[in-house]
Design a protein around this motif. Structure first.
Motif, PDB file in Angstrom:
ATOM      1  N   UNK A   1       9.660   7.478  13.349  1.00  0.00           N
ATOM      2  CA  UNK A   1       9.736   6.018  13.274  1.00  0.00           C
ATOM      3  C   UNK A   1       8.405   5.371  12.925  1.00  0.00           C
ATOM      4  N   UNK A   2       7.370   6.176  12.683  1.00  0.00           N
ATOM      5  CA  UNK A   2       6.065   5.620  12.343  1.00  0.00           C
ATOM      6  C   UNK A   2       5.900   5.605  10.828  1.00  0.00           C
ATOM      7  N   UNK A   3       6.047   4.422  10.231  1.00  0.00           N
ATOM      8  CA  UNK A   3       5.963   4.295   8.778  1.00  0.00           C
ATOM      9  C   UNK A   3       4.548   4.492   8.264  1.00  0.00           C
ATOM     10  N   UNK A   4       3.556   4.489   9.141  1.00  0.00           N
ATOM     11  CA  UNK A   4       2.196   4.781   8.710  1.00  0.00           C
ATOM     12  C   UNK A   4       2.056   6.176   8.141  1.00  0.00           C
ATOM     13  N   UNK A   5       2.970   7.079   8.499  1.00  0.00           N
ATOM     14  CA  UNK A   5       2.984   8.447   7.980  1.00  0.00           C
ATOM     15  C   UNK A   5       3.036   8.443   6.458  1.00  0.00           C
ATOM     16  N   UNK A   6       3.857   7.570   5.877  1.00  0.00           N
ATOM     17  CA  UNK A   6       4.012   7.500   4.426  1.00  0.00           C
ATOM     18  C   UNK A   6       2.717   7.055   3.759  1.00  0.00           C
ATOM     19  N   UNK A   7       2.101   6.011   4.283  1.00  0.00           N
ATOM     20  CA  UNK A   7       0.847   5.531   3.693  1.00  0.00           C
ATOM     21  C   UNK A   7      -0.256   6.563   3.852  1.00  0.00           C
ATOM     22  N   UNK A   8      -0.330   7.220   5.002  1.00  0.00           N
ATOM     23  CA  UNK A   8      -1.353   8.240   5.212  1.00  0.00           C
ATOM     24  C   UNK A   8      -1.245   9.373   4.214  1.00  0.00           C
ATOM     25  N   UNK A   9      -0.019   9.830   3.958  1.00  0.00           N
ATOM     26  CA  UNK A   9       0.174  10.887   2.976  1.00  0.00           C
ATOM     27  C   UNK A   9      -0.240  10.423   1.587  1.00  0.00           C
ATOM     28  N   UNK A  10       0.187   9.211   1.226  1.00  0.00           N
ATOM     29  CA  UNK A  10      -0.127   8.696  -0.103  1.00  0.00           C
ATOM     30  C   UNK A  10      -1.620   8.558  -0.328  1.00  0.00           C
ATOM     31  N   UNK A  11      -2.343   8.029   0.661  1.00  0.00           N
ATOM     32  CA  UNK A  11      -3.786   7.859   0.526  1.00  0.00           C
ATOM     33  C   UNK A  11      -4.498   9.207   0.451  1.00  0.00           C
ATOM     34  N   UNK A  12      -4.073  10.162   1.270  1.00  0.00           N
ATOM     35  CA  UNK A  12      -4.684  11.483   1.262  1.00  0.00           C
ATOM     36  C   UNK A  12      -4.519  12.152  -0.097  1.00  0.00           C
ATOM     37  N   UNK A  13      -3.319  12.082  -0.650  1.00  0.00           N
ATOM     38  CA  UNK A  13      -3.070  12.689  -1.949  1.00  0.00           C
ATOM     39  C   UNK A  13      -3.782  11.937  -3.067  1.00  0.00           C
ATOM     40  N   UNK A  14      -3.956  10.617  -2.903  1.00  0.00           N
ATOM     41  CA  UNK A  14      -4.697   9.828  -3.886  1.00  0.00           C
ATOM     42  C   UNK A  14      -6.140  10.299  -3.968  1.00  0.00           C
ATOM     43  N   UNK A  15      -6.745  10.567  -2.819  1.00  0.00           N
ATOM     44  CA  UNK A  15      -8.116  11.075  -2.795  1.00  0.00           C
ATOM     45  C   UNK A  15      -8.207  12.407  -3.529  1.00  0.00           C
ATOM     46  N   UNK A  16      -7.243  13.301  -3.274  1.00  0.00           N
ATOM     47  CA  UNK A  16      -7.232  14.598  -3.951  1.00  0.00           C
ATOM     48  C   UNK A  16      -7.063  14.430  -5.455  1.00  0.00           C
TER      49      UNK A  16
ATOM     50  N   UNK B   1       0.812  -1.203   0.000  1.00  0.00           N
ATOM     51  CA  UNK B   1       0.000   0.000   0.000  1.00  0.00           C
ATOM     52  C   UNK B   1       0.850   1.259   0.000  1.00  0.00           C
ATOM     53  N   UNK B   2       1.934   1.235   0.765  1.00  0.00           N
ATOM     54  CA  UNK B   2       2.828   2.396   0.814  1.00  0.00           C
ATOM     55  C   UNK B   2       3.508   2.621  -0.525  1.00  0.00           C
ATOM     56  N   UNK B   3       3.931   1.531  -1.175  1.00  0.00           N
ATOM     57  CA  UNK B   3       4.594   1.659  -2.472  1.00  0.00           C
ATOM     58  C   UNK B   3       3.605   2.081  -3.561  1.00  0.00           C
ATOM     59  N   UNK B   4       2.390   1.538  -3.519  1.00  0.00           N
ATOM     60  CA  UNK B   4       1.405   1.838  -4.559  1.00  0.00           C
ATOM     61  C   UNK B   4       0.967   3.297  -4.527  1.00  0.00           C
ATOM     62  N   UNK B   5       1.005   3.925  -3.367  1.00  0.00           N
ATOM     63  CA  UNK B   5       0.562   5.317  -3.242  1.00  0.00           C
ATOM     64  C   UNK B   5       1.724   6.296  -3.114  1.00  0.00           C
ATOM     65  N   UNK B   6       2.937   5.829  -3.363  1.00  0.00           N
ATOM     66  CA  UNK B   6       4.113   6.692  -3.262  1.00  0.00           C
ATOM     67  C   UNK B   6       4.155   7.682  -4.424  1.00  0.00           C
ATOM     68  N   UNK B   7       4.270   8.959  -4.113  1.00  0.00           N
ATOM     69  CA  UNK B   7       4.441  10.012  -5.118  1.00  0.00           C
ATOM     70  C   UNK B   7       5.532  10.959  -4.618  1.00  0.00           C
ATOM     71  N   UNK B   8       5.897  11.915  -5.459  1.00  0.00           N
ATOM     72  CA  UNK B   8       6.984  12.828  -5.106  1.00  0.00           C
ATOM     73  C   UNK B   8       6.703  13.562  -3.799  1.00  0.00           C
ATOM     74  N   UNK B   9       5.462  13.992  -3.623  1.00  0.00           N
ATOM     75  CA  UNK B   9       5.111  14.772  -2.448  1.00  0.00           C
ATOM     76  C   UNK B   9       5.267  13.953  -1.168  1.00  0.00           C
ATOM     77  N   UNK B  10       4.704  12.736  -1.169  1.00  0.00           N
ATOM     78  CA  UNK B  10       4.791  11.909   0.040  1.00  0.00           C
ATOM     79  C   UNK B  10       6.225  11.467   0.293  1.00  0.00           C
ATOM     80  N   UNK B  11       6.997  11.270  -0.770  1.00  0.00           N
ATOM     81  CA  UNK B  11       8.402  10.909  -0.594  1.00  0.00           C
ATOM     82  C   UNK B  11       9.170  12.024   0.097  1.00  0.00           C
ATOM     83  N   UNK B  12       8.997  13.243  -0.381  1.00  0.00           N
ATOM     84  CA  UNK B  12       9.783  14.361   0.147  1.00  0.00           C
ATOM     85  C   UNK B  12       9.501  14.581   1.629  1.00  0.00           C
ATOM     86  N   UNK B  13       8.230  14.618   2.002  1.00  0.00           N
ATOM     87  CA  UNK B  13       7.904  14.891   3.394  1.00  0.00           C
ATOM     88  C   UNK B  13       8.185  13.694   4.288  1.00  0.00           C
ATOM     89  N   UNK B  14       8.118  12.488   3.745  1.00  0.00           N
ATOM     90  CA  UNK B  14       8.468  11.309   4.538  1.00  0.00           C
ATOM     91  C   UNK B  14       9.970  11.243   4.778  1.00  0.00           C
TER      92      UNK B  14
END
Length: 237
Positions: free
Chosen positions: A135-150, A113-126
């Motif tokens: 240390x919470x890797x859920x941050x990356x998935x949360x960003x990716x899902x939020x940006x996917x919705x947008x 899920x984290x890889x499928x929703x990875x984009x430049x924006x979520x990469x930079x802030x992660x």
């Protein structure tokens, strides 16, 4: 130990997912112009709203989608479109490697899920979060899902509005995407001693390739790979 590595064991929590989703909200503005353009062009190419949403939801890559749509003819050169999209998205490989302190600790749906929703924006802030000791890797998935919705919402809006969204070249709305990408550089900057040379090389190579008439997106790819190679070499010294 690299400064990109978390200082504590990696976890994956709902709190981290929600935090990543909230942090991504201001970046929705930068997704708007890309999504609108993708939706408008998709409608112009004859794609239905469902087909547009399927493409945006599965591919989830603005540059690759725009390139594929520009090449969309009848009959469609499927192999050429696939190769072009692959060239644009090959930059995701070094992004995944840079995020390995988090990704290596994930399994199953958390990893994919984290890889499928990875984009430049979520990469930079992660990456900025990692370097700050996050240390919470859920941050990356949360960003990716939020940006996917947008992205899905913007693509749908562009398709529905169709001809009503006829923005002229150079319209200020298009600067939203550029501004968002430029702002992403701020949390990644570690000072001139570490980042100036790779960033300058990346920009110089990309501009030189474009000046020589190299077809897009190869200038972008050449700049990204050259800058990444120099940064990697400097890190291993």
């Amino acid at each position: 130990m690299s400064d990109a590595a978390p200082r504590h064991p990696v976890v994956f929590t709902r709190v981290g997912i929600w935090r990543g989703a909230r942090v991504a909200l201001p970046l929705w503005i930068g997704m708007l112009p890309f999504g609108l353009v993708v939706g408008v062009i998709s409608a112009g190419k004859g794609l239905s709203l469902l087909e547009t949403l399927l493409m945006s939801g599965i591919v989830y890559a603005g540059a690759a989608q725009l390139l594929a749509l520009e090449m969309w003819t009848d009959p469609t050169p499927v192999l050429a479109v696939i190769l072009a999209a692959g060239v644009v998205n090959i930059r995701m490989a070094p992004m995944g490697a840079a995020l390995s302190p988090w990704l290596d600790k994930l399994r199953g749906w958390q990893l994919w899920g984290s890889l499928a929703t990875l984009v430049d924006h979520s990469f930079a802030l992660s990456m900025a979060e990692q370097r700050a000791g996050g240390r919470d890797a859920g941050f990356l998935l949360g960003m990716g899902l939020s940006l996917w919705v947008a992205w899905m919402a913007a693509s749908a809006a562009g398709h529905v509005l169709g001809g009503a969204v006829q923005l002229p070249a150079g319209h200020p709305l298009y600067f939203g995407g550029i501004a968002a990408f430029s702002a992403l550089l701020v949390p990644l900057w570690r000072g001139p001693g570490r980042d100036l040379a790779p960033w300058a090389l990346a920009g110089a190579v990309a501009l030189a390739a474009q000046h020589l008439g190299v077809a897009p997106p190869l200038p972008l790819l050449a700049g990204a790979l050259s800058g990444a190679a120099l940064a990697a070499w400097r890190e291993t010294r």
